[in-house]
Design a protein around this motif. Sequence first.
Motif, PDB file in Angstrom:
ATOM      1  N   GLU A   1      81.742 -38.861  29.666  1.00  0.00           N
ATOM      2  CA  GLU A   1      81.760 -39.985  30.603  1.00  0.00           C
ATOM      3  C   GLU A   1      82.620 -39.689  31.832  1.00  0.00           C
ATOM      4  O   GLU A   1      82.302 -40.131  32.937  1.00  0.00           O
ATOM      5  N   ASP A   2      83.700 -38.911  31.668  1.00  0.00           N
ATOM      6  CA  ASP A   2      84.507 -38.529  32.830  1.00  0.00           C
ATOM      7  C   ASP A   2      83.752 -37.534  33.707  1.00  0.00           C
ATOM      8  O   ASP A   2      83.804 -37.609  34.941  1.00  0.00           O
ATOM      9  N   LEU A   3      83.065 -36.593  33.071  1.00  0.00           N
ATOM     10  CA  LEU A   3      82.276 -35.607  33.816  1.00  0.00           C
ATOM     11  C   LEU A   3      81.138 -36.274  34.574  1.00  0.00           C
ATOM     12  O   LEU A   3      80.924 -36.008  35.768  1.00  0.00           O
TER      13      LEU A   3
ATOM     14  N   ILE B   1      86.932 -44.530  29.205  1.00  0.00           N
ATOM     15  CA  ILE B   1      86.958 -45.559  28.173  1.00  0.00           C
ATOM     16  C   ILE B   1      87.882 -46.693  28.595  1.00  0.00           C
ATOM     17  O   ILE B   1      87.593 -47.874  28.385  1.00  0.00           O
ATOM     18  N   VAL B   2      89.002 -46.347  29.210  1.00  0.00           N
ATOM     19  CA  VAL B   2      89.995 -47.336  29.621  1.00  0.00           C
ATOM     20  C   VAL B   2      89.624 -47.967  30.956  1.00  0.00           C
ATOM     21  O   VAL B   2      89.590 -49.193  31.107  1.00  0.00           O
TER      22      VAL B   2
ATOM     23  N   ALA C   1      81.026 -43.953  23.791  1.00  0.00           N
ATOM     24  CA  ALA C   1      82.378 -43.442  23.569  1.00  0.00           C
ATOM     25  C   ALA C   1      83.280 -44.532  22.995  1.00  0.00           C
ATOM     26  O   ALA C   1      84.101 -44.272  22.100  1.00  0.00           O
ATOM     27  N   ARG C   2      83.145 -45.734  23.486  1.00  0.00           N
ATOM     28  CA  ARG C   2      83.939 -46.849  22.947  1.00  0.00           C
ATOM     29  C   ARG C   2      83.538 -47.151  21.508  1.00  0.00           C
ATOM     30  O   ARG C   2      84.368 -47.507  20.674  1.00  0.00           O
TER      31      ARG C   2
ATOM     32  N   PHE D   1      81.361 -36.844  24.295  1.00  0.00           N
ATOM     33  CA  PHE D   1      81.760 -38.226  24.561  1.00  0.00           C
ATOM     34  C   PHE D   1      83.092 -38.531  23.886  1.00  0.00           C
ATOM     35  O   PHE D   1      83.380 -38.092  22.789  1.00  0.00           O
ATOM     36  N   GLY D   2      83.928 -39.293  24.610  1.00  0.00           N
ATOM     37  CA  GLY D   2      85.236 -39.626  24.079  1.00  0.00           C
ATOM     38  C   GLY D   2      86.243 -38.496  24.131  1.00  0.00           C
ATOM     39  O   GLY D   2      87.352 -38.636  23.633  1.00  0.00           O
TER      40      GLY D   2
END
Length: 308
Positions: A252-254, A292-293, A276-277, A233-234
Amino acid sequence: MTSVHIREVGPRDGFQNEPETIATADKIRLINALGRAGFTRIEVASFVRPDVIPQLSDGVEVLRGIEVPDSVDRMVLVPNSKGLDNALAVRELFAEVALFVSASQTHNRRNINRTVEETMADVKVMGKRIVADDLRFCAVIATSFGCPYEGRVPMDRVLGLAEEFAEAGATEIGFGDTTGMCNPAYASKFFTAAIERLRGAEVTAHFHNTRGQGLANAYAALQAGCTSFESSFGELGGCPVPAGSTGNIATEDLVGMFHEMGVDTGLDLDAVIDAARMAQTVLGRKLTSHSIVAGPVRWYPSPSEENQ
């Protein structure tokens, strides 16, 4: 629908590469948040010498302190027989043990000050102990797709080490792109061969995003038949040797990519992004995950679609 399993490795692989030690209470809070996201496997701690990796010296305290669902298997990383001794002293706190080796001699020496042959001899001894204790034995082969010191690593050498692990009792073999040297074409070729040769073992992909190809490599591995992945994460993590080796692909991207493709992960993407945030806040710096963004992609039906 295709489904995959994702092991979250940030609490070990990620935290160990932070320049400053994260407070134990913060580690526990972050792992608890990951537990709420639906993971069934989390790599929590490492039984390495505290003077070598002080960031993980509180591993036992973290294992004792976390509150995750019973369905979550906790994994610990062990470097050698002494580390396994220390781990088995608190055997009730985890379900899986990972043993590791680098596929290249130079990286293995710089990472754990041993030859590959010395490491594998110890693996065969440790494997028997892990299996005898009714723990799941997982193998990790670093620099599977290239070494920053030696360059190309022959596929046959990597898969030969994987077969040695399987013979020693490992039921899962993870292949690490330790410094982000893989590309999608090679990932496809590699995992096609690995799945064919390692019948009966779970084959796991562990990609780093050092050169921005992590998600593309994961997609190629999926297309080759791989359904087991590790991520952080992150986008936390990297490799202590050499410098410049940035983190794992962001969980989170995966997860977001897989969900967009209709691949089931069993995970709550919003909860993973929240964790992650939270890590970003704890560390006090911006992390490199895109989600995250941007957050997750949300498709809203048009009025005509709602009436269909």
